[in-house]
Design a protein around this motif. Structure first.
Motif, PDB file in Angstrom:
ATOM      1  N   LYS A  25      -1.159  -8.626   6.439  1.00 28.13           N
ATOM      2  CA  LYS A  25       0.289  -8.735   6.229  1.00 28.13           C
ATOM      3  C   LYS A  25       0.580  -8.916   4.740  1.00 28.13           C
ATOM      4  N   PRO A  26       1.769  -8.523   4.298  1.00 26.45           N
ATOM      5  CA  PRO A  26       2.139  -8.786   2.900  1.00 26.45           C
ATOM      6  C   PRO A  26       2.192 -10.291   2.637  1.00 26.45           C
ATOM      7  N   PHE A  27       1.808 -10.691   1.441  1.00 18.96           N
ATOM      8  CA  PHE A  27       1.827 -12.109   1.086  1.00 18.96           C
ATOM      9  C   PHE A  27       3.277 -12.596   1.055  1.00 18.96           C
ATOM     10  N   ASP A  28       3.532 -13.703   1.742  1.00 17.60           N
ATOM     11  CA  ASP A  28       4.864 -14.311   1.785  1.00 17.60           C
ATOM     12  C   ASP A  28       4.706 -15.785   1.443  1.00 17.60           C
ATOM     13  N   PRO A  29       5.204 -16.220   0.285  1.00 17.28           N
ATOM     14  CA  PRO A  29       4.994 -17.608  -0.125  1.00 17.28           C
ATOM     15  C   PRO A  29       5.660 -18.645   0.782  1.00 17.28           C
ATOM     16  N   THR A  30       6.564 -18.204   1.654  1.00 15.98           N
ATOM     17  CA  THR A  30       7.192 -19.164   2.570  1.00 15.98           C
ATOM     18  C   THR A  30       6.288 -19.514   3.748  1.00 15.98           C
ATOM     19  N   ILE A  31       5.325 -18.625   4.048  1.00 19.63           N
ATOM     20  CA  ILE A  31       4.428 -18.899   5.181  1.00 19.63           C
ATOM     21  C   ILE A  31       2.956 -18.890   4.785  1.00 19.63           C
ATOM     22  N   ASP A  55      -9.415  -5.743  -3.697  1.00 22.24           N
ATOM     23  CA  ASP A  55      -9.961  -4.941  -2.599  1.00 22.24           C
ATOM     24  C   ASP A  55      -9.187  -3.630  -2.592  1.00 22.24           C
ATOM     25  N   GLU A  56      -9.877  -2.535  -2.919  1.00 21.12           N
ATOM     26  CA  GLU A  56      -9.217  -1.238  -3.034  1.00 21.12           C
ATOM     27  C   GLU A  56      -8.764  -0.696  -1.682  1.00 21.12           C
ATOM     28  N   GLU A  57      -9.386  -1.128  -0.623  1.00 21.18           N
ATOM     29  CA  GLU A  57      -9.014  -0.636   0.712  1.00 21.18           C
ATOM     30  C   GLU A  57      -7.747  -1.297   1.245  1.00 21.18           C
ATOM     31  N   ALA A  58      -7.405  -2.478   0.723  1.00 15.92           N
ATOM     32  CA  ALA A  58      -6.218  -3.206   1.205  1.00 15.92           C
ATOM     33  C   ALA A  58      -5.011  -2.921   0.306  1.00 15.92           C
ATOM     34  N   GLU A  59      -3.839  -3.134   0.872  1.00 21.27           N
ATOM     35  CA  GLU A  59      -2.585  -2.971   0.119  1.00 21.27           C
ATOM     36  C   GLU A  59      -2.496  -4.044  -0.961  1.00 21.27           C
ATOM     37  N   PRO A  60      -1.893  -3.729  -2.107  1.00 22.22           N
ATOM     38  CA  PRO A  60      -1.697  -4.760  -3.127  1.00 22.22           C
ATOM     39  C   PRO A  60      -0.790  -5.876  -2.606  1.00 22.22           C
ATOM     40  N   GLU A  61      -1.076  -7.073  -3.037  1.00 24.48           N
ATOM     41  CA  GLU A  61      -0.295  -8.258  -2.639  1.00 24.48           C
ATOM     42  C   GLU A  61      -0.295  -8.474  -1.125  1.00 24.48           C
ATOM     43  N   SER A  62      -1.379  -8.097  -0.478  1.00 25.33           N
ATOM     44  CA  SER A  62      -1.489  -8.357   0.962  1.00 25.33           C
ATOM     45  C   SER A  62      -2.590  -9.392   1.190  1.00 25.33           C
ATOM     46  N   VAL A  63      -2.558 -10.009   2.338  1.00 23.51           N
ATOM     47  CA  VAL A  63      -3.542 -11.032   2.698  1.00 23.51           C
ATOM     48  C   VAL A  63      -4.795 -10.320   3.189  1.00 23.51           C
ATOM     49  N   VAL A 116       8.068 -23.478   9.757  1.00 25.64           N
ATOM     50  CA  VAL A 116       6.669 -23.492   9.338  1.00 25.64           C
ATOM     51  C   VAL A 116       6.256 -24.956   9.181  1.00 25.64           C
ATOM     52  N   ILE A 117       5.246 -25.375   9.972  1.00 27.63           N
ATOM     53  CA  ILE A 117       4.792 -26.765   9.823  1.00 27.63           C
ATOM     54  C   ILE A 117       3.511 -26.849   9.010  1.00 27.63           C
ATOM     55  N   ARG A 118       2.810 -25.706   8.912  1.00 23.44           N
ATOM     56  CA  ARG A 118       1.665 -25.645   8.015  1.00 23.44           C
ATOM     57  C   ARG A 118       1.485 -24.197   7.586  1.00 23.44           C
ATOM     58  N   PRO A 119       1.603 -23.923   6.275  1.00 23.35           N
ATOM     59  CA  PRO A 119       1.392 -22.546   5.818  1.00 23.35           C
ATOM     60  C   PRO A 119      -0.082 -22.177   5.924  1.00 23.35           C
ATOM     61  N   ALA A 120      -0.348 -20.905   6.082  1.00 24.68           N
ATOM     62  CA  ALA A 120      -1.724 -20.420   6.177  1.00 24.68           C
ATOM     63  C   ALA A 120      -2.333 -20.375   4.777  1.00 24.68           C
ATOM     64  N   MET A 121      -3.571 -20.874   4.644  1.00 18.31           N
ATOM     65  CA  MET A 121      -4.291 -20.783   3.375  1.00 18.31           C
ATOM     66  C   MET A 121      -4.995 -19.432   3.366  1.00 18.31           C
ATOM     67  N   VAL A 122      -4.677 -18.613   2.360  1.00 15.81           N
ATOM     68  CA  VAL A 122      -5.132 -17.223   2.398  1.00 15.81           C
ATOM     69  C   VAL A 122      -5.709 -16.761   1.067  1.00 15.81           C
ATOM     70  N   LYS A 123      -6.469 -15.666   1.161  1.00 13.67           N
ATOM     71  CA  LYS A 123      -6.977 -14.949  -0.002  1.00 13.67           C
ATOM     72  C   LYS A 123      -6.117 -13.692  -0.120  1.00 13.67           C
ATOM     73  N   VAL A 124      -5.605 -13.438  -1.331  1.00 16.16           N
ATOM     74  CA  VAL A 124      -4.647 -12.352  -1.527  1.00 16.16           C
ATOM     75  C   VAL A 124      -5.285 -11.264  -2.378  1.00 16.16           C
ATOM     76  N   ASN A 125      -4.971  -9.996  -2.040  1.00 19.09           N
ATOM     77  CA  ASN A 125      -5.447  -8.861  -2.827  1.00 19.09           C
ATOM     78  C   ASN A 125      -4.631  -8.758  -4.108  1.00 19.09           C
ATOM     79  N   LYS A 126      -5.325  -8.533  -5.244  1.00 12.18           N
ATOM     80  CA  LYS A 126      -4.627  -8.397  -6.529  1.00 12.18           C
ATOM     81  C   LYS A 126      -3.833  -7.111  -6.569  1.00 12.18           C
TER      82      LYS A 126
END
Length: 193
Positions: free
Chosen positions: A146-152, A161-169, A183-193
């Motif tokens: 999914k696209p990175f969303d700072p609210t969640i 990661d060239e295979e993933a969309e930019p700014e996606s998880v 949102v009671i706890r946001p997901a801790m994620v690694k984001v594609n540059k």
């Protein structure tokens, strides 16, 4: 009728007319004096009456404002009660989320023949806990792909990661959760540059 009698009747009639005119004039003067007297008396009374009417109108407006404020207070209190009821389980859910995380970590351990029954028991307890939380409106935040969303999402790492969309998880390090629509706890994620 003779002239003299006629003349006398005319004089009597003129006198009556004069008397009637005098009476009418006297009545008119008396009425004018009465009106002046009433106006003189009504001046302070009318002023007092106007003052009382103005005070009444001011009090009426004040009562309307107070009523509107009270209605707004009732609506606000009702919304707060509804929100409290809607999210009443938030504190306990927040306390249970680390337990859920630990169950998930325990289930990632390799199962052998000796630990098979134990793993099945842990899996059943894990499912029951997830079902209980789900019944109270708790659901997972979908993150990977999914696209990175700072609210969640809470980005803790970036990776290219060239295979993933930019700014996606590209990876979820810790699950995030909603309680109903909050949102009671946001997901801790690694984001594609």
């Amino acid at each position: 009728m003779n002239d003299e009698t006629e003349h006398q009747v005319r004089q009597d009639s003129d006198m009556e007319d004069d008397t009637i005119t005098e009476v009418i004039d006297a009545d008119a003067q008396t009425e004018a004096q009465q009106t002046d007297h009433d106006e003189t008396e009504q001046g302070p009374l009318q002023a007092e009456l106007d003052k009382v009417k103005q005070e009444k109108e001011e009090m009426h407006q004040r009562v309307l404002r107070i009523q509107a404020e009270f209605d707004n207070f009732k609506k606000r209190t009702q919304k707060e009660k509804e929100a409290d009821l809607k999210y009443k389980s938030e504190d306990i859910v927040k306390d249970l989320l680390p337990v859920l995380d630990n169950f998930e970590r325990a289930l990632q351990v390799e199962v052998t023949d000796e630990t098979k029954n134990f793993a099945e028991g842990i899996t059943m307890v894990y499912r029951q806990l997830k079902d209980a939380l789900s019944n109270h409106g708790v659901k997972e935040i979908e993150s990977v792909g999914k696209p990175f969303d700072p609210t969640i999402h809470h980005a803790v790492m970036q990776e290219e990661d060239e295979e993933a969309e930019p700014e996606s998880v590209i990876e979820e390090l810790q699950k995030g959760y909603y309680l109903k629509d909050r949102v009671i706890r946001p997901a801790m994620v690694k984001v594609n540059k």
